[in-house]
Scaffold this active site. Structure first.
Site, short mmCIF file in Angstrom:
data_model
loop_
_atom_site.label_atom_id
_atom_site.label_comp_id
_atom_site.label_asym_id
_atom_site.label_seq_id
_atom_site.Cartn_x
_atom_site.Cartn_y
_atom_site.Cartn_z
N GLU A 33 0.86 -1.19 0.00
CA GLU A 33 0.00 0.00 0.00
C GLU A 33 0.89 1.23 0.00
O GLU A 33 2.06 1.18 0.38
CB GLU A 33 -0.92 0.01 1.23
N ASP A 92 -21.17 -7.68 -5.75
CA ASP A 92 -20.82 -6.82 -4.61
C ASP A 92 -19.99 -5.63 -5.07
O ASP A 92 -20.16 -4.52 -4.56
CB ASP A 92 -20.09 -7.61 -3.54
#
Length: 105
Positions: free
Chosen positions: A15, A40
């Site tokens: 990240e 979803d």
């Protein structure tokens, strides 16, 4: 997304925090099928106003990924570029051609 109450899986990932790449473990949603995952994903984008511009990009994949990145979907500053590289790459084109050979469109 903290609203998720379904299954999760912890994955080692990279990240970017304040522009600095960092390895960390992150929780991701887990699904029982690919169909559940796609449904979803669409629901997630539609239920978040910050992704409205991405959804309004129509069939323009490049704009869609850039709008997702601008809205904060991923921490990687090269997210849109990487996804578009896959979308426009030979491997995906070959896979689509192979599926068409089987009558799948």
């Amino acid at each position: 997304d903290k609203r998720w109450d379904g299954d999760r899986v912890s994955v080692s990932t990279v990240e970017y925090r304040n522009g600095i790449m960092k390895k960390e473990n992150a929780l991701f949603r887990a699904y029982h099928s690919i169909e559940d995952s796609f449904n979803d994903y669409v629901n997630f984008l539609k239920s978040n106003p910050r992704y409205q511009q991405a959804l309004e990009s129509g069939a323009d994949n490049n704009r869609f990924t850039k709008e997702l990145q601008s809205a904060g979907y991923a921490t990687d500053p090269s997210y849109a570029e990487k996804i578009n590289s896959i979308l426009n790459g030979d491997v995906l084109k070959q896979a689509i051609q192979a599926l068409k050979g089987f009558g799948i469109r």
